[in-house]
Design a protein around this motif. Structure first.
Motif, PDB file in Angstrom:
ATOM      1  N   ALA A 148     -19.724  25.156 -82.947  1.00 56.62           N
ATOM      2  CA  ALA A 148     -19.717  23.778 -82.436  1.00 56.62           C
ATOM      3  C   ALA A 148     -21.115  23.181 -82.486  1.00 56.62           C
ATOM      4  N   THR A 149     -21.171  21.923 -82.862  1.00 56.12           N
ATOM      5  CA  THR A 149     -22.417  21.160 -82.840  1.00 56.12           C
ATOM      6  C   THR A 149     -22.295  20.074 -81.783  1.00 56.12           C
ATOM      7  N   PHE A 150     -23.276  19.992 -80.911  1.00 53.66           N
ATOM      8  CA  PHE A 150     -23.284  19.026 -79.827  1.00 53.66           C
ATOM      9  C   PHE A 150     -24.418  18.015 -80.015  1.00 53.66           C
ATOM     10  N   PHE A 151     -24.224  16.803 -79.530  1.00 51.27           N
ATOM     11  CA  PHE A 151     -25.229  15.728 -79.530  1.00 51.27           C
ATOM     12  C   PHE A 151     -25.608  15.308 -80.949  1.00 51.27           C
ATOM     13  N   HIS A 152     -24.615  15.190 -81.825  1.00 52.23           N
ATOM     14  CA  HIS A 152     -24.843  14.731 -83.193  1.00 52.23           C
ATOM     15  C   HIS A 152     -25.608  13.412 -83.179  1.00 52.23           C
ATOM     16  N   GLY A 153     -26.600  13.314 -84.053  1.00 51.10           N
ATOM     17  CA  GLY A 153     -27.383  12.093 -84.170  1.00 51.10           C
ATOM     18  C   GLY A 153     -28.601  12.069 -83.279  1.00 51.10           C
ATOM     19  N   SER A 154     -28.723  13.057 -82.411  1.00 49.84           N
ATOM     20  CA  SER A 154     -29.889  13.147 -81.532  1.00 49.84           C
ATOM     21  C   SER A 154     -30.878  14.155 -82.095  1.00 49.84           C
ATOM     22  N   ARG A 155     -32.143  13.937 -81.807  1.00 48.13           N
ATOM     23  CA  ARG A 155     -33.150  14.928 -82.220  1.00 48.13           C
ATOM     24  C   ARG A 155     -32.972  16.239 -81.461  1.00 48.13           C
ATOM     25  N   PHE A 156     -32.228  16.185 -80.358  1.00 48.16           N
ATOM     26  CA  PHE A 156     -31.990  17.374 -79.545  1.00 48.16           C
ATOM     27  C   PHE A 156     -30.620  17.988 -79.834  1.00 48.16           C
ATOM     28  N   GLU A 157     -30.110  17.696 -81.004  1.00 46.86           N
ATOM     29  CA  GLU A 157     -28.830  18.256 -81.456  1.00 46.86           C
ATOM     30  C   GLU A 157     -28.868  19.783 -81.441  1.00 46.86           C
ATOM     31  N   LYS A 158     -27.773  20.418 -80.981  1.00 50.65           N
ATOM     32  CA  LYS A 158     -27.704  21.877 -80.886  1.00 50.65           C
ATOM     33  C   LYS A 158     -26.405  22.384 -81.509  1.00 50.65           C
ATOM     34  N   THR A 159     -26.520  23.461 -82.270  1.00 55.96           N
ATOM     35  CA  THR A 159     -25.344  24.109 -82.853  1.00 55.96           C
ATOM     36  C   THR A 159     -25.282  25.542 -82.359  1.00 55.96           C
ATOM     37  N   LEU A 160     -24.127  25.923 -81.849  1.00 55.74           N
ATOM     38  CA  LEU A 160     -23.916  27.267 -81.319  1.00 55.74           C
ATOM     39  C   LEU A 160     -22.678  27.876 -81.959  1.00 55.74           C
ATOM     40  N   CYS A 161     -22.714  29.175 -82.090  1.00 58.74           N
ATOM     41  CA  CYS A 161     -21.604  29.898 -82.703  1.00 58.74           C
ATOM     42  C   CYS A 161     -21.203  31.063 -81.807  1.00 58.74           C
ATOM     43  N   CYS A 162     -19.906  31.221 -81.601  1.00 52.59           N
ATOM     44  CA  CYS A 162     -19.378  32.382 -80.879  1.00 52.59           C
ATOM     45  C   CYS A 162     -18.621  33.235 -81.887  1.00 52.59           C
ATOM     46  N   GLU A 163     -19.112  34.436 -82.117  1.00 55.00           N
ATOM     47  CA  GLU A 163     -18.540  35.295 -83.149  1.00 55.00           C
ATOM     48  C   GLU A 163     -18.117  36.640 -82.571  1.00 55.00           C
ATOM     49  N   GLN A 164     -16.893  36.989 -82.877  1.00 52.72           N
ATOM     50  CA  GLN A 164     -16.330  38.247 -82.401  1.00 52.72           C
ATOM     51  C   GLN A 164     -16.984  39.419 -83.123  1.00 52.72           C
ATOM     52  N   CYS A 165     -17.357  40.436 -82.377  1.00 54.44           N
ATOM     53  CA  CYS A 165     -18.030  41.580 -82.999  1.00 54.44           C
ATOM     54  C   CYS A 165     -17.275  42.897 -82.804  1.00 54.44           C
ATOM     55  N   LEU A 166     -16.295  42.914 -81.911  1.00 55.66           N
ATOM     56  CA  LEU A 166     -15.584  44.165 -81.635  1.00 55.66           C
ATOM     57  C   LEU A 166     -14.275  43.847 -80.927  1.00 55.66           C
ATOM     58  N   THR A 167     -13.243  44.650 -81.218  1.00 56.29           N
ATOM     59  CA  THR A 167     -11.942  44.440 -80.566  1.00 56.29           C
ATOM     60  C   THR A 167     -11.339  45.752 -80.069  1.00 56.29           C
ATOM     61  N   ASP A 168     -12.179  46.736 -79.837  1.00 57.14           N
ATOM     62  CA  ASP A 168     -11.688  48.052 -79.418  1.00 57.14           C
ATOM     63  C   ASP A 168     -12.102  48.376 -77.993  1.00 57.14           C
ATOM     64  N   ILE A 169     -11.168  48.872 -77.220  1.00 61.06           N
ATOM     65  CA  ILE A 169     -11.497  49.411 -75.904  1.00 61.06           C
ATOM     66  C   ILE A 169     -12.286  50.701 -76.096  1.00 61.06           C
ATOM     67  N   CYS A 170     -13.393  50.835 -75.384  1.00 59.64           N
ATOM     68  CA  CYS A 170     -14.229  52.031 -75.490  1.00 59.64           C
ATOM     69  C   CYS A 170     -14.162  52.819 -74.182  1.00 59.64           C
ATOM     70  N   GLN A 171     -14.295  54.111 -74.307  1.00 60.47           N
ATOM     71  CA  GLN A 171     -14.186  54.978 -73.133  1.00 60.47           C
ATOM     72  C   GLN A 171     -15.537  55.281 -72.490  1.00 60.47           C
ATOM     73  N   SER A 172     -16.601  54.886 -73.148  1.00 61.72           N
ATOM     74  CA  SER A 172     -17.933  55.102 -72.577  1.00 61.72           C
ATOM     75  C   SER A 172     -18.887  54.029 -73.072  1.00 61.72           C
ATOM     76  N   LYS A 173     -19.987  53.870 -72.354  1.00 63.28           N
ATOM     77  CA  LYS A 173     -21.007  52.904 -72.740  1.00 63.28           C
ATOM     78  C   LYS A 173     -21.625  53.289 -74.083  1.00 63.28           C
ATOM     79  N   LYS A 174     -21.808  54.570 -74.307  1.00 66.79           N
ATOM     80  CA  LYS A 174     -22.389  55.047 -75.565  1.00 66.79           C
ATOM     81  C   LYS A 174     -21.477  54.699 -76.745  1.00 66.79           C
ATOM     82  N   GLU A 175     -20.183  54.907 -76.558  1.00 70.40           N
ATOM     83  CA  GLU A 175     -19.237  54.589 -77.632  1.00 70.40           C
ATOM     84  C   GLU A 175     -19.293  53.101 -77.970  1.00 70.40           C
ATOM     85  N   LEU A 176     -19.373  52.250 -76.933  1.00 70.60           N
ATOM     86  CA  LEU A 176     -19.458  50.810 -77.154  1.00 70.60           C
ATOM     87  C   LEU A 176     -20.737  50.449 -77.898  1.00 70.60           C
TER      88      LEU A 176
END
Length: 305
Positions: A53-81
């Protein structure tokens, strides 16, 4: 136990093109303030694993952010994750602003949710097990926990279009865009306050910052009629302290305005003093010419005698 997804929200340099239709989860956005709808663009993949998503189009303070999935597995430990996340270097190397875990269809009773869900969310967002069950807020359609490091969202019911989770992610992205824009204004103003010699640049920044605040910043950009989304935004706004941040920027703008007024007044005073000095010199010069002319007349008169 519902399906889990882990996602990063990061800054993206390539903006999304504006479109006549603003959609999220293949549905028109109706909850957003009309002024923001006109300056916001969204694009997401077919399976919603990536939302940009891009917010504040046309402004010098325009910001673009992306949310991207990186994992879809339940992990049994912090190390595994962490081991699985290490393989996602392309995403993880981005400028990460926040982390999000989403679990759908967990049911309407938080006590029935498996502990491993809370552990996975906590491992991912906080790097520890400090994100406990009791920290989650129970809402009509979800359980959620939001802090400065990220958001864990547990939706009570299944949704094929992921409308509920996409909306929550979008609101976090909007809050981050606000925070980044206000931070940029604050930093630039602070730098300008150290050097007020270039009044034109200072005046331009003041105008741009004031315009951004008037045109794009809204304490509540969500329609009150969409009450659940309205309340969701209130929680997110408090977490990112947007009201305090905006008040800080407004205060700095006031300081800049005062400095501009004082500097402009001094400049006008210097110009007036210079103008008066020039007039005085000119007057003396003309007076001198007058004296010389009188002397010439007297000399001529003596010679005639």
């Amino acid at each position: 136990m519902g399906n889990i997804s882990f996602s990063y929200i990061y800054i993206d340099k390539e903006p999304v093109n504006l479109s006549s239709e603003l959609k999220l989860s293949n549905k028109n956005i109706v909850f957003l303030h009309s002024a923001l709808k006109q300056s916001t663009a969204i694009h997401h993949s077919d399976n919603f694993s990536k939302i940009k998503a891009t917010f504040f189009h046309g402004s010098r303070f325009e910001k673009t952010l992306c949310c991207e999935q990186c994992l879809t597995d339940i992990c049994q430990s912090k190390k595994e994750l962490n081991d699985k996340l290490t393989k996602q270097k392309d995403v993880a190397s981005q400028n990460i602003m926040s982390k999000v875990t989403v679990v759908e269809n967990v049911g309407d009773k938080i006590d029935n949710i498996d502990d491993i869900i809370f552990k996975n969310s906590s491992w991912f967002i906080r790097g520890s097990e400090s994100l406990k069950r009791e920290k989650f807020l129970a809402c009509s359609n979800e359980f959620r926990c939001i802090d400065g490091r990220g958001m864990a969202l547990l939706t009570k019911y299944s949704n094929k279009n992921k409308e509920q989770s996409s909306r929550g992610i979008f609101l976090v992205m909007l809050a981050l865009a606000y925070y980044l824009a206000l931070q940029q204004i604050s930093e630039e103003l602070s730098l300008m306050l150290n050097d007020t010699k270039n009044i034109e640049k200072l005046d331009k920044l003041y105008t741009e910052a004031a315009t951004f605040n008037a045109r794009y910043y809204f304490h509540n950009p969500i329609a009150f009629s969409r009450y659940s989304t309205f309340e969701f935004w209130n929680d997110i706004r408090e977490v990112y302290q947007l009201e305090q941040k905006n008040n800080e920027v407004i205060s700095q703008l006031s300081q800049v305005h005062q400095i501009l007024s004082d500097a402009q007044q001094k400049l006008e005073q210097k110009k007036a003093e210079k103008r008066n000095y020039c007039i005085t010199i000119l007057g003396l010069f003309l007076s001198l010419l007058g004296v010389i002319e009188v002397i010439d007349i007297i000399l001529d008169w003596i010679h005639l005698k």
